[in-house]
Write a protein that holds these residues in place. Structure first.
Motif, mmCIF file in Angstrom:
data_model
loop_
_atom_site.group_PDB
_atom_site.id
_atom_site.type_symbol
_atom_site.label_atom_id
_atom_site.label_comp_id
_atom_site.label_asym_id
_atom_site.label_seq_id
_atom_site.Cartn_x
_atom_site.Cartn_y
_atom_site.Cartn_z
ATOM 1 N N HIS A 252 0.837 -1.204 0.000
ATOM 2 C CA HIS A 252 0.000 0.000 0.000
ATOM 3 C C HIS A 252 0.872 1.254 0.000
ATOM 4 N N GLU B 226 -6.645 7.555 -0.600
ATOM 5 C CA GLU B 226 -6.548 6.354 0.233
ATOM 6 C C GLU B 226 -7.467 5.234 -0.267
ATOM 7 N N GLU C 250 -5.891 1.736 -1.601
ATOM 8 C CA GLU C 250 -6.222 0.477 -0.931
ATOM 9 C C GLU C 250 -6.889 -0.507 -1.886
ATOM 10 N N THR D 123 -13.313 2.638 0.574
ATOM 11 C CA THR D 123 -13.274 1.778 -0.612
ATOM 12 C C THR D 123 -14.642 1.537 -1.251
ATOM 13 N N ASP E 75 -1.611 3.618 7.699
ATOM 14 C CA ASP E 75 -2.063 2.227 7.583
ATOM 15 C C ASP E 75 -1.600 1.413 8.760
#
Length: 350
Positions: A46, A76, A80, A116, A350
């Motif tokens: 990541h 982000e 991800e 996400t 993370d």
């Protein structure tokens, strides 16, 4: 991660598990141990994806863009999703299934779980519209820096719907407007709770809303230029007229100059190259020149000037996007050039 490209891996979450994995290479491990190894790899991968940037740019190019809520959610969330999509390929290319047998079949934890779903819904909608798989949309967006990510998504839509309608001089402004239209729904996701099922559903709706906002802006731009095709042709013709003309080599035979130089300036205009044309290469009072003067070279309809400030309400500085070309392999070294930036600011936790 800091803005100068330095990655500070967590000792317990990343460094120790990976050191243990290599210390006990080729041995069989229980599922809990394999999950710990895989999570360390997910973190590592990541953070390395964050380093990717388009040619001529770097991670540090947009120091202020990441502070905007929409930019952070998109950065982000896309990073991800790209990590999850490509982690098994990353493991295969490094030969880690042999080092830790069974690691490939384990499931990774989901970081940025509230972000996400918005990215997933958005990439699915964009992919269906432009004829790409959602994973391909994600990959194209992931390989540029924070300030360019919305722009790459906007370019995909622009190319499909507006590239034959909008003049080249208005292209950058149109892409900026489409990108700007995506910001609001993603900014709303910033405070969503990853443990709240209703927030996760709302995040998915936000991704679809961002796509609808972009298509609505495209429709507005299309309607404007559909009724101004004469202006579009004039602008494109004017752009071509400003290009440097090809010079014909001087074939006049060489002459020996007189010893006494002529000090009288030659005031006779050179009509062999310029003739009676205007300075921009067009005939005086020609339809092309009249059109440009009467309409204005920058008359691009409503909202023609996009926002210029950074942060949430801006799409960042105009840069050469790479959305239309196929991105590099995930195993390739990060592209772009580094440049030092003030102070170590955390990019990802993370």
């Amino acid at each position: 991660m800091t803005w100068d490209g330095t990655i500070l891996y967590h000792p317990q979450d990343v460094i120790e598990p990976l050191q243990d994995m290599f210390d006990r290479a080729y041995l069989q491990h229980d599922d809990e141990t394999l999950d710990r190894y895989r999570e360390a790899l997910r973190n590592l991968f990541h953070e390395n994806i964050h380093l990717l940037a388009g040619p001529g740019t770097s991670l540090a190019f947009p120091l202020d863009a990441y502070e905007g809520r929409a930019y952070k959610v998109f950065e982000e969330g896309v990073t991800e999703r790209a990590t999850q999509n490509e982690l098994d390929n990353f493991i295969d290319e490094l030969g880690l299934e042999q080092i830790a047998p069974g690691i490939r079949r384990r499931q990774s934890l989901q970081a940025y779980a509230a972000y996400t779903p918005a990215v997933d819904a958005f990439s699915t909608a964009v992919g269906a519209d432009v004829g790409l798989e959602p994973s391909e949309v994600i990959q194209r967006i992931a390989v540029v820096n924070t300030a360019e990510k919305f722009k790459v998504a906007a370019e995909l839509l622009y190319t499909k719907h507006l590239s034959q309608l909008v003049p080249e001089t208005a292209r950058a402004d149109a892409i900026s407007r489409i990108a700007e239209a995506m910001h609001g729904p993603f900014a709303a996701v910033y405070d969503y709770d990853k443990n709240d099922p209703s927030d996760l559903r709302m995040a998915g709706l936000a991704g679809r809303s961002a796509f609808r906002n972009a298509t609505a802006e495209i429709q507005t731009i299309a309607e404007h230029w559909a009724g101004n095709q004469d202006l579009r042709r004039a602008l494109d013709a004017g752009l071509g007229a400003t290009m440097t003309p090809h010079r014909t080599p001087d074939r006049t035979p060489h002459r020996t100059p007189d010893r006494t130089p002529d000090r009288t300036p030659d005031r006779t205009p050179d009509r062999t190259q310029h003739g009676s044309r205007a300075s921009d290469g067009s005939e005086p009072n020609s339809p092309q020149t009249k059109g440009l003067h009467s309409e204005g070279a920058h008359s691009q309809g409503p909202h023609s000037q996009g926002p210029q400030s950074g942060g949430q309400g801006s799409d960042g500085p105009a840069q050469g996007g790479q959305g239309s070309s196929r991105p590099p392999s995930w195993s390739a070294a990060p592209g772009g050039h580094r440049r030092s930036a003030p102070g170590p600011t955390r990019l990802s936790r993370d």
